[in-house]
Write an enzyme that holds these catalytic residues in place. Structure first.
Site, short mmCIF file in Angstrom:
data_model
loop_
_atom_site.label_atom_id
_atom_site.label_comp_id
_atom_site.label_asym_id
_atom_site.label_seq_id
_atom_site.Cartn_x
_atom_site.Cartn_y
_atom_site.Cartn_z
N GLY A 161 1.62 -0.13 -1.02
CA GLY A 161 0.73 0.90 -0.50
C GLY A 161 -0.19 1.54 -1.51
N ASP A 162 0.12 1.37 -2.79
CA ASP A 162 -0.72 2.02 -3.79
C ASP A 162 -0.68 1.21 -5.09
OD1 ASP A 162 -0.72 5.32 -5.41
OD2 ASP A 162 -2.34 3.89 -5.04
N LEU A 163 -0.98 -0.06 -4.95
CA LEU A 163 -0.89 -0.93 -6.13
C LEU A 163 -2.05 -0.70 -7.08
CD1 LEU A 163 0.31 -4.33 -4.61
CD2 LEU A 163 1.58 -2.85 -6.18
#
Lengths: 175, 199
Positions: free
Chosen positions: B105-107
């Site tokens: 989700g927040d790479l």
């Protein structure tokens, strides 16, 4: 010889652990825990990886106790329950509590910072030899721990057995 | 290992809506657990406060973010092979993660830590910040996960198109479900480009 540690999140509390081997009066100790003569949690060391595991259980139990959300009746039984990777209370007591035939016991005490604890009183009740808590690794059963906590071999690439155990204790409510 | 050496990091979900906060915390914890069970490095969860939805995690010390690592490697124009190996490793880990149906989700390269003492072959990469993560088997979600990384990667690290391509190659080779994911990634890239053309 006992281990006393503070809880970072609950600074008013202190947790003391005492470890005994060659215990001959497990039956009596159990009775004393039940009738309140010993105000502590009596834990089976074969399921304990490290003192930190106990600290994590105590931390969770105290949190639930303070927020009125314990699943068991007392703080000490809640500590035992918190060690378990499942939500089955009687199974937790069976696996992590001590039985009449046990020859080793880990006693966990929780007390207020201001309280002076009479450790010697408790030690005198145990018919066994006290050893330092870090020696729980002499008494535990790693294969049994891995099986109960369902630790897969690949997980050990990430960290220690202690890490795997603590993770499960912390996340069992949502996993 | 003594308790005093562990410094737990506290993550609280700041959302105002209680239901959303609870769900986010639950998803974060489930994702971390799934990763660790599969052998993907993620912080140990020590304690979850279900009243405030705060999570106490292991603080990964003696580490450097992949972001800082790439930046300093580029600055000193060091051995490029070293970064190639890093790209391979990242691709591999993300493939493993997606094969477990965990969407980060927040790479970004700031959310990947290199634990020091590990050189090349023994490189230990730890994924952190699972606050926006969730479980999904959809190739679209995995494609978007990679797209987010691509945008963050290329904007943070100039002239790394080849390096990122190598990362994707490694991902494709390591994942059992990669073809559908890469297909979706291409679709998302196209959608992104179209939007900026119109805007």
């Amino acid at each position: 010889m006992h281990l006393t540690q503070d809880l970072e999140l609950f600074p008013e509390y202190t947790v003391t652990q005492l470890l005994f081997k060659d215990v001959k009066n497990a039956t009596e100790l159990r009775k004393m825990a039940v009738n309140g003569e010993i105000k502590g949690a009596l834990i089976n060391p074969s399921m304990v990886v490290d003192a930190f595991q106990i600290l994590v259980a105590a931390n969770k139990a105290i949190h639930l106790h303070k927020s009125g959300k314990m699943k068991t009746r007392s703080l000490y039984s809640e500590i035992i329950f918190s060690l378990s990777p499942t939500s089955n209370i009687s199974e937790a007591f069976k696996r992590f509590g001590i039985s009449d035939s046990d020859s080793a016991v880990l006693i966990v005490l929780v007390h207020n910072k201001d309280e002076t604890l009479n450790i010697d009183n408790i030690i005198s009740k145990v018919d066994g030899q006290q050893i330092t808590v870090d020696r729980v690794s002499d008494l535990n059963d790693v294969a049994k721990i891995k099986k109960l906590y369902k630790v897969a071999p690949q997980e050990e690439k990430c960290g220690s057995l202690l890490d795997a155990v603590v993770c499960r204790m912390a996340t069992k409510d949502v996993a | 290992r003594c308790y005093n050496k562990r410094f737990p990091k506290l993550y609280c979900h700041p959302e105002v809506d209680e239901k959303l906060t609870r769900r986010r915390a639950t998803q974060e914890v489930r994702s971390i657990l799934r990763c660790r069970r599969a052998g993907i490095n993620a912080p140990v969860v020590y304690f979850v406060d279900y009243t405030t939805h705060c999570i106490f995690l292991e603080d990964i010390i003696h580490s450097v973010s992949v972001r800082d690592h790439i930046a300093s490697a580029q600055a000193s124009e060091q051995n490029p092979q070293h970064l190639q190996t890093l790209a391979d490793k990242i691709g591999e880990i993300l493939a493993q993660m997606h094969d477990e149906d965990v969407i980060h989700g927040d790479l970004t390269t700031s959310n990947m830590l290199l634990v020091s003492g590990a050189e090349d072959q023994n490189m230990k990469l730890v994924l952190i910040d699972f606050g926006l993560s969730y479980i999904s088997a959809l190739p679209e979600d995995k494609g978007v996960d990679l797209y987010v990384l691509e945008k963050a990667f290329l904007s943070t690290h100039p002239k790394t198109e080849t390096l990122f391509e190598r990362l994707l190659k490694s991902y494709t080779a390591s994942s059992k479900k990669s073809s559908a994911v890469i297909k979706k990634l291409d679709e998302v890239r196209l959608r992104g480009r179209k939007r900026s053309m119109v805007g």
